[in-house]
Design a protein around this motif. Structure first.
Motif, mmCIF file in Angstrom:
data_model
loop_
_atom_site.group_PDB
_atom_site.id
_atom_site.type_symbol
_atom_site.label_atom_id
_atom_site.label_comp_id
_atom_site.label_asym_id
_atom_site.label_seq_id
_atom_site.Cartn_x
_atom_site.Cartn_y
_atom_site.Cartn_z
ATOM 1 N N ASN A 179 0.820 -1.204 0.000
ATOM 2 C CA ASN A 179 0.000 0.000 0.000
ATOM 3 C C ASN A 179 0.854 1.254 0.000
ATOM 4 O O ASN A 179 0.489 2.280 -0.589
ATOM 5 C CB ASN A 179 -0.930 -0.001 1.218
ATOM 6 N N LYS A 180 1.990 1.200 0.675
ATOM 7 C CA LYS A 180 2.897 2.343 0.703
ATOM 8 C C LYS A 180 3.405 2.663 -0.693
ATOM 9 O O LYS A 180 3.449 3.826 -1.109
ATOM 10 C CB LYS A 180 4.068 2.052 1.636
ATOM 11 N N SER A 181 3.771 1.615 -1.435
ATOM 12 C CA SER A 181 4.237 1.809 -2.813
ATOM 13 C C SER A 181 3.109 2.318 -3.702
ATOM 14 O O SER A 181 3.304 3.220 -4.531
ATOM 15 C CB SER A 181 4.784 0.487 -3.357
ATOM 16 N N LEU A 182 1.908 1.769 -3.524
ATOM 17 C CA LEU A 182 0.758 2.206 -4.327
ATOM 18 C C LEU A 182 0.421 3.659 -4.037
ATOM 19 O O LEU A 182 0.134 4.433 -4.967
ATOM 20 C CB LEU A 182 -0.441 1.308 -4.036
ATOM 21 N N LYS A 183 0.445 4.046 -2.777
ATOM 22 C CA LYS A 183 0.113 5.424 -2.402
ATOM 23 C C LYS A 183 1.092 6.402 -3.035
ATOM 24 O O LYS A 183 0.698 7.469 -3.527
ATOM 25 C CB LYS A 183 0.139 5.560 -0.888
ATOM 26 N N TRP A 185 -9.316 10.909 -3.927
ATOM 27 C CA TRP A 185 -9.644 9.485 -3.827
ATOM 28 C C TRP A 185 -8.474 8.637 -3.324
ATOM 29 O O TRP A 185 -8.644 7.428 -3.138
ATOM 30 C CB TRP A 185 -10.078 8.952 -5.191
ATOM 31 N N VAL A 186 -7.310 9.228 -3.124
ATOM 32 C CA VAL A 186 -6.113 8.444 -2.787
ATOM 33 C C VAL A 186 -6.320 7.631 -1.513
ATOM 34 O O VAL A 186 -6.061 6.430 -1.466
ATOM 35 C CB VAL A 186 -4.884 9.359 -2.658
ATOM 36 N N ARG A 187 -6.796 8.286 -0.457
ATOM 37 C CA ARG A 187 -6.975 7.568 0.809
ATOM 38 C C ARG A 187 -8.023 6.469 0.676
ATOM 39 O O ARG A 187 -7.865 5.359 1.210
ATOM 40 C CB ARG A 187 -7.368 8.526 1.926
ATOM 41 N N SER A 188 -9.105 6.751 -0.035
ATOM 42 C CA SER A 188 -10.156 5.742 -0.207
ATOM 43 C C SER A 188 -9.644 4.529 -0.981
ATOM 44 O O SER A 188 -9.993 3.381 -0.671
ATOM 45 C CB SER A 188 -11.355 6.353 -0.936
ATOM 46 N N ILE A 189 -8.803 4.779 -1.979
ATOM 47 C CA ILE A 189 -8.233 3.673 -2.759
ATOM 48 C C ILE A 189 -7.318 2.827 -1.886
ATOM 49 O O ILE A 189 -7.330 1.589 -1.953
ATOM 50 C CB ILE A 189 -7.493 4.218 -3.988
ATOM 51 N N ASN A 190 -6.511 3.484 -1.052
ATOM 52 C CA ASN A 190 -5.648 2.742 -0.129
ATOM 53 C C ASN A 190 -6.466 1.922 0.860
ATOM 54 O O ASN A 190 -6.134 0.766 1.154
ATOM 55 C CB ASN A 190 -4.729 3.703 0.626
ATOM 56 N N ASN A 191 -7.540 2.517 1.373
ATOM 57 C CA ASN A 191 -8.419 1.774 2.285
ATOM 58 C C ASN A 191 -9.073 0.580 1.580
ATOM 59 O O ASN A 191 -9.269 -0.478 2.186
ATOM 60 C CB ASN A 191 -9.499 2.696 2.852
ATOM 61 N N HIS A 192 -9.381 0.778 0.314
ATOM 62 C CA HIS A 192 -10.005 -0.306 -0.446
ATOM 63 C C HIS A 192 -9.053 -1.483 -0.606
ATOM 64 O O HIS A 192 -9.483 -2.654 -0.587
ATOM 65 C CB HIS A 192 -10.438 0.204 -1.825
ATOM 66 N N LEU A 193 -7.768 -1.210 -0.747
ATOM 67 C CA LEU A 193 -6.790 -2.297 -0.851
ATOM 68 C C LEU A 193 -6.767 -3.118 0.437
ATOM 69 O O LEU A 193 -6.761 -4.356 0.402
ATOM 70 C CB LEU A 193 -5.410 -1.732 -1.148
#
Length: 303
Positions: free
Chosen positions: A52-56, A74-82
Motif C-alpha cells: 500500500n505504501k508503494s501504491l500510495k 480518492w487516494v486515501r479511499s483507494i488505499n483503504n479499499h486495498l
C-alpha cells in the motif's frame, strides 16, 4: 546479506521443530525467490502495508499531473479499499483480486455491475441521492480514470495481491526494530558482543511495553490529529499510554544483588580486537588530490 540472515533464522526455527505454515515479509525479490525455491511447503505472504505504501506513492505522483488532479481526493479511499480487499477475502486469492478491481466501478459511481455472467455489487450500504450527488465520481473517458486503471490492473500488483489474501502483517516486527534503534542506532558501529547485549535490552524493552492500551480521557479514546502533505488531508491517529522503563531498575537491582551474594563474578575483559572497517566505500583508490582539485577548477574555465 538480508537473504542469508533470513535463511539462517528460518532454518534455525525449523531445526528447533517450529511448525511454520505462513511466512510474512515485504516484497524483497531475493526473499521471494528463496521462498519459492527452498521452502515450497511454507505459504509466503506479503504485508499489505508495504504494498500500500508503494501504491500510495504512485497515486500521489500521478494525481499531481494537471489532467489527473481529480484523482487526489480518492487516494486515501483507494488505499483503504486495498486493505479491505485483503481483509475480507478470507484467504481466497482470486476473490482478493476481484474485490480490488471493483474499485474501478465504484469510483465511477457504478455500484452494481456484471462480470463473467455474474452480478456483483459494492459491499457498502446503499448511497442516498444526496450522497451520490456530493461525490466527485470519475468519468469513464477521463485521463484520471485511465491513469488509475493502469495502476489498478498492473500485473505485478495483481500478482502480489494473491499473496496478501490472508491479511497478515509485520507491524509487530517493525515496532521492535524501532525500539532497537534506541539501543543500537544504525549510524554507529558496534562489536558483536555489544550488538548482542543491546539487542537483548531492546527485546526486554519491547516485551514489557507490548500491548499498550489506547489512552482514554473520561472514558473516551484519545487521538492526535495530523495533516499529511502527500494526500492533503487530515488524519486521526490513536494516542497510546506512555512506555514503562521500570524493567531497567529491576535489572540493575538483580545485578547488584548477585554481586553482593558473590554469585556473579565480573567477566575478564577480552583483549582488544582490531576494527576491520574500510576508510570509505569507494570501489577504486582515490586519485592524487592535486588531480581532483584541477578537475574541479577546470569546470569553471571557459571553453
Amino acid at each position: 546479506m538480508e537473504a542469508v540472515g533470513f535463511q539462517r533464522g528460518l532454518n534455525h526455527l525449523l531445526y528447533l521443530g517450529v511448525d511454520i505454515g505462513v511466512m510474512v515479509t515485504d516484497r524483497s525479490p531475493s526473499i521471494r525467490k528463496l521462498m519459492r525455491e527452498s521452502y515450497v511447503n511454507i505459504r509466503h505472504e506479503y504485508d499489505p502495508w508495504h504494498v500500500n505504501k508503494s501504491l500510495k506513492k504512485k497515486l500521489v505522483t500521478v494525481s499531481k499531473k494537471k489532467d489527473h488532479r481529480e484523482l487526489l481526493p480518492w487516494v486515501r479511499s483507494i488505499n483503504n479499499h486495498l486493505y479491505w480487499s485483503c481483509s475480507s477475502s478470507h484467504g481466497d486469492e482470486e476473490e482478493c483480486v476481484r474485490r480490488w478491481k471493483s474499485v474501478l466501478h465504484h469510483i465511477r459511481g457504478i455500484h452494481r455491475w456484471e462480470d463473467n455472467g455474474r452480478e456483483y455489487k459494492c459491499a457498502h450500504p446503499p448511497l442516498t441521492e444526496e450522497d451520490q450527488e456530493k461525490k466527485r465520481w470519475l468519468e469513464h473517458d477521463s485521463a484520471a480514470f485511465r491513469a488509475l486503471k493502469e495502476l489498478v490492473l498492473e500485473k505485478t500488483l495483481l500478482r502480489d495481491l494473491r499473496q496478501m489474501a490472508l491479511f497478515k502483517h509485520t507491524g509487530s516486527l517493525e515496532a521492535f526494530h524501532n525500539v532497537t534503534l534506541k539501543y543500537a542506532p544504525k549510524r554507529l558501529h558496534f562489536t558483536y558482543d555489544s550488538m548482542r547485549a543491546r539487542t537483548e535490552l531492546a527485546i526486554m524493552d519491547y516485551n514489557v511495553n507490548v500491548g499498550r492500551q489506547h489512552k482514554t480521557l473520561e472514558g473516551k479514546p484519545q487521538y492526535k490529529y495530523m495533516y499529511t502533505k502527500t494526500t492533503q488531508q487530515w488524519v486521526a491517529k490513536p494516542v497510546y499510554e506512555a512506555t514503562s522503563q521500570l524493567f531497567r531498575h529491576d535489572l540493575m537491582e538483580g545485578v547488584l544483588k548477585m554481586r553482593e551474594e558473590r554469585s556473579l563474578e565480573p567477566l575478564p575483559r577480552p583483549p582488544p580486537r582490531p576494527r576491520r572497517l574500510l576508510s570509505n566505500i569507494a570501489p577504486v583508490p582515490r586519485p592524487d588530490p592535486s588531480e581532483l582539485v584541477a578537475q574541479r577548477l577546470s569546470r569553471f574555465k571557459q571553453l
